[in-house]
Design a protein around this motif. Sequence first.
Motif, mmCIF file in Angstrom:
data_model
loop_
_atom_site.group_PDB
_atom_site.id
_atom_site.type_symbol
_atom_site.label_atom_id
_atom_site.label_comp_id
_atom_site.label_asym_id
_atom_site.label_seq_id
_atom_site.Cartn_x
_atom_site.Cartn_y
_atom_site.Cartn_z
ATOM 1 N N VAL A 42 0.835 -1.202 0.000
ATOM 2 C CA VAL A 42 0.000 0.000 0.000
ATOM 3 C C VAL A 42 0.870 1.252 0.000
ATOM 4 N N ARG A 43 1.974 1.200 0.717
ATOM 5 C CA ARG A 43 2.846 2.376 0.824
ATOM 6 C C ARG A 43 3.633 2.620 -0.453
ATOM 7 N N THR A 44 4.093 1.556 -1.112
ATOM 8 C CA THR A 44 4.980 1.715 -2.276
ATOM 9 C C THR A 44 4.273 1.532 -3.608
ATOM 10 N N GLY A 45 3.146 0.803 -3.627
ATOM 11 C CA GLY A 45 2.434 0.580 -4.870
ATOM 12 C C GLY A 45 3.045 -0.471 -5.779
ATOM 13 N N THR A 100 -11.837 13.431 -3.464
ATOM 14 C CA THR A 100 -10.656 13.521 -4.312
ATOM 15 C C THR A 100 -10.758 12.461 -5.395
ATOM 16 N N ALA A 101 -10.374 12.821 -6.605
ATOM 17 C CA ALA A 101 -10.397 11.886 -7.724
ATOM 18 C C ALA A 101 -9.063 11.155 -7.806
ATOM 19 N N VAL A 102 -9.123 9.871 -8.082
ATOM 20 C CA VAL A 102 -7.934 9.024 -8.158
ATOM 21 C C VAL A 102 -7.882 8.389 -9.544
ATOM 22 N N PHE A 281 0.194 7.373 0.385
ATOM 23 C CA PHE A 281 0.294 5.943 0.098
ATOM 24 C C PHE A 281 0.077 5.757 -1.403
ATOM 25 N N ARG A 282 1.061 5.229 -2.091
ATOM 26 C CA ARG A 282 1.036 5.202 -3.551
ATOM 27 C C ARG A 282 -0.074 4.316 -4.111
ATOM 28 N N ALA A 283 -0.435 3.250 -3.398
ATOM 29 C CA ALA A 283 -1.518 2.393 -3.873
ATOM 30 C C ALA A 283 -2.884 3.031 -3.650
ATOM 31 N N VAL A 284 -2.931 4.145 -2.913
ATOM 32 C CA VAL A 284 -4.153 4.934 -2.782
ATOM 33 C C VAL A 284 -4.177 6.028 -3.838
ATOM 34 N N ALA A 285 -3.035 6.695 -4.050
ATOM 35 C CA ALA A 285 -2.969 7.791 -5.021
ATOM 36 C C ALA A 285 -3.238 7.313 -6.436
#
Length: 310
Positions: A42-45, A100-102, A281-285
Amino acid sequence: MGRGDLTNAEWDRLESFLPRGGARGGRWSDHRRVINGVLYRVRTGVQWRDLPERFGPWETVYKRHRCWSADGTWQMLLSKVQTAEDAAGRIDWEVSVDSTAVRAHQHAAGARKAPPAASPQRGALPRTNQVDPVLPETGRPAGGGGQVGECLGHSRGGFTTKIHLAADGRCRPLALLLTPGHYGDGPQLQPVLEQVAVPRSGVGRPRSRPDHVLADKAYTSRDNRRYLRRRGISHTIPERLDQRRHRRNRGSQGGRPTGFDRARYKKRNTVERAINRLKGFRAVATRYDKRAYTYLGTVTLAALIIWLRT
């Protein structure tokens, strides 16, 4: 302990709430190692197959995340942490709402339209109001078009998903809701506030009513203001210029102007900062998950870490 892993203090807060037995009565693999593996992704994607070997087999980490996203374990852990914070008086109930749009990665599209039926431990879908919100008054979806079931919507930038959230005064997400990216913000105020429910540490119903709600002009509709008044929630929402002009043109029939506290409205930046924390968190962005409930689990885990580390 690797960079970004759960600390001993964070692990102590979660350990007692974790499931004891695995599927079909088996044993779970080491919870802490697997959670750290999910947190690393989740942190790194990174892709699941590229997880470092110290987290064990990547299939185990992926299946645990998928299972706990489906059966609500991540949401349960978040509720437990919120309960402890509320009991200690560390929740600021001046709530701000925004979205927020992802951007969805190209690999996030293409999920099967009819997933096979399964038990919650093996990937059943979560409650529909988390991935396909409906308006409580009409019973219809709060928008239209797009792959509603998986919360993917078309826009100029491609596939997008929108995260609607309510944040407390300390920039921590209280409630989360997913919709396709083309859905409007205003119709989602009521569904996202309905998701706010912090259980009591003792006897009593969960707390679900904020002391005050802050939101921008996208949420300034009569339905939203009527809903907040009906629940007895004070609010600070600016009025759009066209609404002011229309009210003045109607004269005495237009009603009184809505109150607006400009100084208090400045506190609405708390939800913007909460969004920035989530997108750290890159897997969220960037959405990589095909299934909406799996991505919702990813966002919920990110929110859980924010609560543990704030």
